[in-house]
Write a protein that holds these residues in place. Sequence first.
Motif, PDB file in Angstrom:
ATOM      1  N   LYS A 237      16.138 -29.616  37.428  1.00 26.78           N
ATOM      2  CA  LYS A 237      16.326 -28.169  37.386  1.00 26.78           C
ATOM      3  C   LYS A 237      17.814 -27.888  37.541  1.00 26.78           C
ATOM      4  O   LYS A 237      18.557 -28.686  38.086  1.00 26.78           O
ATOM      5  CB  LYS A 237      15.543 -27.488  38.504  1.00 26.78           C
ATOM      6  CG  LYS A 237      14.051 -27.701  38.376  1.00 26.78           C
ATOM      7  CD  LYS A 237      13.307 -27.065  39.514  1.00 26.78           C
ATOM      8  CE  LYS A 237      11.829 -27.390  39.383  1.00 26.78           C
ATOM      9  NZ  LYS A 237      11.117 -27.218  40.608  1.00 26.78           N
ATOM     10  N   ARG A 238      18.239 -26.725  37.099  1.00 27.35           N
ATOM     11  CA  ARG A 238      19.649 -26.347  37.199  1.00 27.35           C
ATOM     12  C   ARG A 238      19.949 -25.946  38.641  1.00 27.35           C
ATOM     13  O   ARG A 238      19.410 -24.988  39.148  1.00 27.35           O
ATOM     14  CB  ARG A 238      19.969 -25.213  36.251  1.00 27.35           C
ATOM     15  CG  ARG A 238      21.448 -24.908  36.205  1.00 27.35           C
ATOM     16  CD  ARG A 238      21.767 -23.862  35.199  1.00 27.35           C
ATOM     17  NE  ARG A 238      21.717 -24.454  33.861  1.00 27.35           N
ATOM     18  CZ  ARG A 238      21.908 -23.760  32.762  1.00 27.35           C
ATOM     19  NH1 ARG A 238      22.130 -22.479  32.810  1.00 27.35           N
ATOM     20  NH2 ARG A 238      21.867 -24.356  31.596  1.00 27.35           N
ATOM     21  N   ASN A 239      20.796 -26.715  39.285  1.00 25.35           N
ATOM     22  CA  ASN A 239      21.190 -26.464  40.676  1.00 25.35           C
ATOM     23  C   ASN A 239      22.562 -25.818  40.706  1.00 25.35           C
ATOM     24  O   ASN A 239      23.568 -26.486  40.879  1.00 25.35           O
ATOM     25  CB  ASN A 239      21.218 -27.781  41.474  1.00 25.35           C
ATOM     26  CG  ASN A 239      19.846 -28.353  41.650  1.00 25.35           C
ATOM     27  OD1 ASN A 239      18.982 -27.711  42.217  1.00 25.35           O
ATOM     28  ND2 ASN A 239      19.627 -29.547  41.134  1.00 25.35           N
ATOM     29  N   THR A 240      22.596 -24.506  40.533  1.00 24.21           N
ATOM     30  CA  THR A 240      23.869 -23.815  40.575  1.00 24.21           C
ATOM     31  C   THR A 240      24.262 -23.578  42.024  1.00 24.21           C
ATOM     32  O   THR A 240      23.434 -23.619  42.938  1.00 24.21           O
ATOM     33  CB  THR A 240      23.790 -22.467  39.842  1.00 24.21           C
ATOM     34  OG1 THR A 240      22.837 -21.631  40.514  1.00 24.21           O
ATOM     35  CG2 THR A 240      23.415 -22.654  38.381  1.00 24.21           C
ATOM     36  N   PHE A 241      25.533 -23.312  42.220  1.00 23.77           N
ATOM     37  CA  PHE A 241      26.067 -23.081  43.560  1.00 23.77           C
ATOM     38  C   PHE A 241      25.276 -21.986  44.267  1.00 23.77           C
ATOM     39  O   PHE A 241      24.853 -22.138  45.410  1.00 23.77           O
ATOM     40  CB  PHE A 241      27.553 -22.710  43.460  1.00 23.77           C
ATOM     41  CG  PHE A 241      28.218 -22.536  44.788  1.00 23.77           C
ATOM     42  CD1 PHE A 241      28.804 -23.610  45.425  1.00 23.77           C
ATOM     43  CD2 PHE A 241      28.241 -21.290  45.407  1.00 23.77           C
ATOM     44  CE1 PHE A 241      29.417 -23.460  46.658  1.00 23.77           C
ATOM     45  CE2 PHE A 241      28.853 -21.126  46.638  1.00 23.77           C
ATOM     46  CZ  PHE A 241      29.438 -22.218  47.265  1.00 23.77           C
TER      47      PHE A 241
ATOM     48  N   VAL B 252      28.638 -23.278  37.733  1.00 25.00           N
ATOM     49  CA  VAL B 252      28.787 -24.696  38.056  1.00 25.00           C
ATOM     50  C   VAL B 252      27.439 -25.218  38.548  1.00 25.00           C
ATOM     51  O   VAL B 252      26.788 -24.592  39.382  1.00 25.00           O
ATOM     52  CB  VAL B 252      29.871 -24.908  39.135  1.00 25.00           C
ATOM     53  CG1 VAL B 252      29.997 -26.383  39.491  1.00 25.00           C
ATOM     54  CG2 VAL B 252      31.210 -24.365  38.664  1.00 25.00           C
ATOM     55  N   ALA B 253      27.020 -26.351  37.995  1.00 23.93           N
ATOM     56  CA  ALA B 253      25.761 -26.975  38.396  1.00 23.93           C
ATOM     57  C   ALA B 253      26.055 -28.310  39.081  1.00 23.93           C
ATOM     58  O   ALA B 253      27.034 -28.986  38.757  1.00 23.93           O
ATOM     59  CB  ALA B 253      24.860 -27.195  37.186  1.00 23.93           C
ATOM     60  N   TYR B 254      25.199 -28.675  40.017  1.00 22.40           N
ATOM     61  CA  TYR B 254      25.357 -29.908  40.780  1.00 22.40           C
ATOM     62  C   TYR B 254      24.103 -30.756  40.640  1.00 22.40           C
ATOM     63  O   TYR B 254      22.997 -30.230  40.512  1.00 22.40           O
ATOM     64  CB  TYR B 254      25.599 -29.594  42.259  1.00 22.40           C
ATOM     65  CG  TYR B 254      26.905 -28.874  42.491  1.00 22.40           C
ATOM     66  CD1 TYR B 254      28.074 -29.580  42.730  1.00 22.40           C
ATOM     67  CD2 TYR B 254      26.980 -27.488  42.423  1.00 22.40           C
ATOM     68  CE1 TYR B 254      29.279 -28.931  42.912  1.00 22.40           C
ATOM     69  CE2 TYR B 254      28.178 -26.828  42.607  1.00 22.40           C
ATOM     70  CZ  TYR B 254      29.324 -27.552  42.849  1.00 22.40           C
ATOM     71  OH  TYR B 254      30.514 -26.904  43.025  1.00 22.40           O
ATOM     72  N   ALA B 255      24.288 -32.068  40.679  1.00 16.77           N
ATOM     73  CA  ALA B 255      23.164 -33.003  40.595  1.00 16.77           C
ATOM     74  C   ALA B 255      23.500 -34.263  41.376  1.00 16.77           C
ATOM     75  O   ALA B 255      24.666 -34.579  41.589  1.00 16.77           O
ATOM     76  CB  ALA B 255      22.882 -33.362  39.132  1.00 16.77           C
ATOM     77  N   MET B 256      22.465 -34.958  41.783  1.00 14.55           N
ATOM     78  CA  MET B 256      22.648 -36.252  42.434  1.00 14.55           C
ATOM     79  C   MET B 256      23.125 -37.252  41.391  1.00 14.55           C
ATOM     80  O   MET B 256      22.676 -37.234  40.259  1.00 14.55           O
ATOM     81  CB  MET B 256      21.320 -36.746  43.005  1.00 14.55           C
ATOM     82  CG  MET B 256      20.749 -35.887  44.101  1.00 14.55           C
ATOM     83  SD  MET B 256      21.509 -36.194  45.672  1.00 14.55           S
ATOM     84  CE  MET B 256      20.888 -37.817  46.029  1.00 14.55           C
ATOM     85  N   THR B 257      24.017 -38.131  41.784  1.00 16.08           N
ATOM     86  CA  THR B 257      24.416 -39.235  40.912  1.00 16.08           C
ATOM     87  C   THR B 257      23.455 -40.393  41.149  1.00 16.08           C
ATOM     88  O   THR B 257      22.668 -40.387  42.113  1.00 16.08           O
ATOM     89  CB  THR B 257      25.848 -39.702  41.229  1.00 16.08           C
ATOM     90  OG1 THR B 257      25.870 -40.202  42.578  1.00 16.08           O
ATOM     91  CG2 THR B 257      26.854 -38.580  41.044  1.00 16.08           C
ATOM     92  N   GLU B 258      23.528 -41.380  40.287  1.00 18.49           N
ATOM     93  CA  GLU B 258      22.697 -42.575  40.488  1.00 18.49           C
ATOM     94  C   GLU B 258      23.036 -43.214  41.836  1.00 18.49           C
ATOM     95  O   GLU B 258      22.155 -43.619  42.591  1.00 18.49           O
ATOM     96  CB  GLU B 258      22.928 -43.566  39.345  1.00 18.49           C
ATOM     97  CG  GLU B 258      22.019 -44.771  39.397  1.00 18.49           C
ATOM     98  CD  GLU B 258      22.205 -45.695  38.211  1.00 18.49           C
ATOM     99  OE1 GLU B 258      21.930 -46.900  38.382  1.00 18.49           O
ATOM    100  OE2 GLU B 258      22.624 -45.235  37.135  1.00 18.49           O
ATOM    101  N   TYR B 259      24.331 -43.275  42.128  1.00 14.26           N
ATOM    102  CA  TYR B 259      24.769 -43.828  43.417  1.00 14.26           C
ATOM    103  C   TYR B 259      24.262 -42.955  44.574  1.00 14.26           C
ATOM    104  O   TYR B 259      23.828 -43.464  45.601  1.00 14.26           O
ATOM    105  CB  TYR B 259      26.288 -43.939  43.442  1.00 14.26           C
ATOM    106  CG  TYR B 259      26.843 -44.476  44.746  1.00 14.26           C
ATOM    107  CD1 TYR B 259      26.476 -45.732  45.212  1.00 14.26           C
ATOM    108  CD2 TYR B 259      27.734 -43.730  45.489  1.00 14.26           C
ATOM    109  CE1 TYR B 259      26.996 -46.231  46.402  1.00 14.26           C
ATOM    110  CE2 TYR B 259      28.254 -44.217  46.676  1.00 14.26           C
ATOM    111  CZ  TYR B 259      27.878 -45.460  47.129  1.00 14.26           C
ATOM    112  OH  TYR B 259      28.376 -45.948  48.308  1.00 14.26           O
ATOM    113  N   GLY B 260      24.305 -41.647  44.402  1.00 11.40           N
ATOM    114  CA  GLY B 260      23.808 -40.732  45.434  1.00 11.40           C
ATOM    115  C   GLY B 260      22.339 -40.966  45.740  1.00 11.40           C
ATOM    116  O   GLY B 260      21.901 -40.832  46.886  1.00 11.40           O
ATOM    117  N   CYS B 261      21.583 -41.348  44.725  1.00 15.00           N
ATOM    118  CA  CYS B 261      20.155 -41.616  44.931  1.00 15.00           C
ATOM    119  C   CYS B 261      19.922 -42.802  45.866  1.00 15.00           C
ATOM    120  O   CYS B 261      18.843 -42.930  46.445  1.00 15.00           O
ATOM    121  CB  CYS B 261      19.451 -41.830  43.592  1.00 15.00           C
ATOM    122  SG  CYS B 261      19.298 -40.311  42.630  1.00 15.00           S
ATOM    123  N   SER B 262      20.933 -43.651  46.043  1.00 15.15           N
ATOM    124  CA  SER B 262      20.783 -44.786  46.962  1.00 15.15           C
ATOM    125  C   SER B 262      20.672 -44.320  48.411  1.00 15.15           C
ATOM    126  O   SER B 262      20.258 -45.085  49.283  1.00 15.15           O
ATOM    127  CB  SER B 262      21.943 -45.773  46.803  1.00 15.15           C
ATOM    128  OG  SER B 262      23.166 -45.209  47.277  1.00 15.15           O
TER     129      SER B 262
END
Length: 122
Positions: free
Chosen positions: A47-51, A91-101
Amino acid sequence: MTTISINGKIQEATCEQELSAIRDSLEILGGKWKLRIMRHLNSREGKRNTFKKIQREIEGISAKMLSKELQDLEINLLVSRTVLDTRPVTVAYAMTEYGCSVLPVTDTLVEWGLNHRQKIKS
């Protein structure tokens, strides 16, 4: 003891190395908001995670604090920031692959927190 790889060799971490690792982890993930922000982003994956949406949905966080925490998470490669081509700019935010760790850590904290709340109530 925890095992680590140093120069390709598997060794047991010393107590000092483990304590340093905890310090490093807490410096990056510590505080009131960072893990909550990451957990929130993960729960809304796809989903779009805007500020503004993040600020509305994480109760009690100010815009200034959210901005600071998102910047820290981005600097540490845990969250990505995308400027969308909209008017006004969004501005949209998302977890990175590394963040998922980090998610197994948050899963463990959620489980412990739920159990602790039950124990204290009874």
